[in-house]
Design an enzyme around this catalytic site. Sequence first.
Site, PDB file in Angstrom:
ATOM      1  N   LEU A  18      10.781 -20.488  -4.535  1.00  0.00           N
ATOM      2  CA  LEU A  18       9.743 -19.577  -4.047  1.00  0.00           C
ATOM      3  C   LEU A  18       8.504 -19.588  -4.954  1.00  0.00           C
ATOM      4  CD1 LEU A  18       8.949 -17.060  -2.228  1.00  0.00           C
ATOM      5  CD2 LEU A  18       9.950 -15.659  -4.045  1.00  0.00           C
ATOM      6  N   TRP A  63     -11.578  -2.226  -8.955  1.00  0.00           N
ATOM      7  CA  TRP A  63     -12.269  -1.875 -10.218  1.00  0.00           C
ATOM      8  C   TRP A  63     -12.913  -0.499 -10.114  1.00  0.00           C
ATOM      9  CZ3 TRP A  63     -10.913  -4.702 -14.164  1.00  0.00           C
ATOM     10  CH2 TRP A  63     -10.639  -6.052 -14.002  1.00  0.00           C
ATOM     11  N   ASP A 118       0.821  -1.211   0.000  1.00  0.00           N
ATOM     12  CA  ASP A 118       0.000   0.000   0.000  1.00  0.00           C
ATOM     13  C   ASP A 118       0.859   1.268   0.000  1.00  0.00           C
ATOM     14  OD1 ASP A 118      -2.267   1.516   0.033  1.00  0.00           O
ATOM     15  OD2 ASP A 118      -2.737   1.185   2.146  1.00  0.00           O
ATOM     16  N   GLY A 119       0.312   2.339  -0.574  1.00  0.00           N
ATOM     17  CA  GLY A 119       0.976   3.645  -0.498  1.00  0.00           C
ATOM     18  C   GLY A 119       1.577   4.124  -1.814  1.00  0.00           C
ATOM     19  N   SER A 138      -7.421  -5.818  -6.025  1.00  0.00           N
ATOM     20  CA  SER A 138      -8.548  -6.373  -5.275  1.00  0.00           C
ATOM     21  C   SER A 138      -9.843  -6.264  -6.090  1.00  0.00           C
ATOM     22  CB  SER A 138      -8.711  -5.628  -3.948  1.00  0.00           C
ATOM     23  OG  SER A 138      -9.285  -4.357  -4.186  1.00  0.00           O
ATOM     24  N   HIS A 157       2.741   3.284  -8.975  1.00  0.00           N
ATOM     25  CA  HIS A 157       2.631   1.834  -9.197  1.00  0.00           C
ATOM     26  C   HIS A 157       3.886   1.303  -9.888  1.00  0.00           C
ATOM     27  CE1 HIS A 157      -1.330   1.927  -7.632  1.00  0.00           C
ATOM     28  NE2 HIS A 157      -1.878   2.583  -8.647  1.00  0.00           N
TER      29      HIS A 157
HETATM   30  C1  FPP Z   1      -1.983   0.198  -3.256  1.00  0.00           C
HETATM   31  O1  FPP Z   1      -1.503   1.510  -3.305  1.00  0.00           O
HETATM   32  C2  FPP Z   1      -1.437  -0.567  -4.366  1.00  0.00           C
HETATM   33  C3  FPP Z   1      -2.175  -1.151  -5.336  1.00  0.00           C
HETATM   34  C4  FPP Z   1      -3.646  -1.087  -5.400  1.00  0.00           C
HETATM   35  C5  FPP Z   1      -1.524  -1.869  -6.423  1.00  0.00           C
HETATM   36  C6  FPP Z   1      -0.315  -2.626  -6.039  1.00  0.00           C
HETATM   37  C7  FPP Z   1       0.321  -3.054  -7.263  1.00  0.00           C
HETATM   38  C8  FPP Z   1       1.638  -3.034  -7.538  1.00  0.00           C
HETATM   39  C9  FPP Z   1       2.717  -2.676  -6.593  1.00  0.00           C
HETATM   40  C10 FPP Z   1       2.059  -3.458  -8.867  1.00  0.00           C
HETATM   41  C11 FPP Z   1       1.671  -4.888  -9.056  1.00  0.00           C
HETATM   42  C12 FPP Z   1       2.404  -5.446 -10.094  1.00  0.00           C
HETATM   43  C13 FPP Z   1       2.804  -6.703 -10.138  1.00  0.00           C
HETATM   44  C14 FPP Z   1       3.778  -7.031 -11.152  1.00  0.00           C
HETATM   45  C15 FPP Z   1       2.324  -7.768  -9.211  1.00  0.00           C
HETATM   46  P1  FPP Z   1      -2.556   2.687  -3.465  1.00  0.00           P
HETATM   47  O2  FPP Z   1      -2.662   3.010  -4.906  1.00  0.00           O
HETATM   48  O3  FPP Z   1      -3.848   2.319  -2.813  1.00  0.00           O
HETATM   49  O4  FPP Z   1      -1.831   3.814  -2.678  1.00  0.00           O
HETATM   50  P2  FPP Z   1      -2.547   5.001  -1.865  1.00  0.00           P
HETATM   51  O5  FPP Z   1      -3.317   4.364  -0.740  1.00  0.00           O
HETATM   52  O6  FPP Z   1      -1.377   5.797  -1.381  1.00  0.00           O
HETATM   53  O7  FPP Z   1      -3.394   5.766  -2.837  1.00  0.00           O
END
Ligand code: FPP
Length: 251
Positions: free
Chosen positions: A142, A80, A31-32, A76, A48
Site C-alpha cells: 500500500l 494555515w 473531516d469532523g 490543506s 485530531h
Molecule cells: C478535519 O477536521 C481534519 C483535519 C483538518 C486534519 C486531519 C488530520 C488528521 C486526522 C491527523 C493527520 C495525521 C496524520 C498522521 C496523517 P476538522 O478539524 O475540520 O473538524 P470540524 O469540521 O469538525 O471542525
Amino acid sequence: MFKKIKKSISRDYIKEIDEENIPRHVAIIMDGNGRWARKRNLPRIAGHKAGVEALRDIIKSSSNIGIQYLTLYAFSTENWNRPEEEVNGLMDLLVLYLRKEIKELHKNNVRINTIGDINRLPMKTINEIEKAILMTKGNTGLTVNIALNYGAKAEILNAVKNICKKVGENTLTIDDIDEKAFSQYLYTDTIPDPDLLIRTSGEQRISNFLLWQIAYSELWFTEVYWPDFKPDHLFEAIIEFGQRQRRFGGL
Ligand code: FPP
C-alpha cells in the site's frame, strides 16, 4: 499482513466485499475531528489525536484488503488560517505518528509518499517525512499518500507554470500537452486517479481536494465523524462502490 483488528459491529462487512472489485485508489477527506472533540467538551487537538487513532486502523485494513493507494487529506493550503496552536498541534501529531509507526508500516511493506508543497512545514516535520519516504521507498504494498499543505488549485497552477516554462525553453510544444502529459505535472504524477473518494462528517463538498484527479471517481459520504470512522465503514463504502456502474461518460 497487519494483525487483524478487533471488530465492533456485528455485521461482517469484510465478507461482503467483492474481491474483484476493490478500488485501486481510495482518497479520504478526514473531516469532523473538531466536532467530535466539541461533543465531548475536549480541545480540538484531542479530536485530531483521536483522528490519528482512527487512521491507524484504516491504513491496516486498506493494506490487508489489497488497496494499492490511500490518499489522505491531512492538511490543506487553507488550514494555515486555523489558530497557531492547532496548526502546531497537527504538525506535532504527524511527527509523533511517523516516529511511532514507521517501523511497523515498513515491516508491512507500506510506502509513504506526500502530495503538496511540504517546504512550508516546520523543519522537524519535513525531516520526519523525508526519513519515512526514504525508508519505505522500495516497498511494493500500500502507498499512503499524505496530502500536506495541499490545495488542488495551487497544484494545477503549479503544473501550468512548469509547462509554460518548458514551452518557453522550447523543450515542450503546445501540441505535446494532452491530458496524460498534463497529469505528469501534478503532485500525483504516476499515481492512478482515485476510484473512490470518501468524506466523513456529513459535509458533501470537495474542499479543493484532487480536483483534476477525481473527474470520474465515485463519491461516498457518511455522517460519521472521522475519529469514529472504523474499518467497517470503509468496507461499507467499498461494498457500495462494487455495486455502482462506472461508465466514464460512455453507455
Ligand atoms: C478535519 O477536521 C481534519 C483535519 C483538518 C486534519 C486531519 C488530520 C488528521 C486526522 C491527523 C493527520 C495525521 C496524520 C498522521 C496523517 P476538522 O478539524 O475540520 O473538524 P470540524 O469540521 O469538525 O471542525
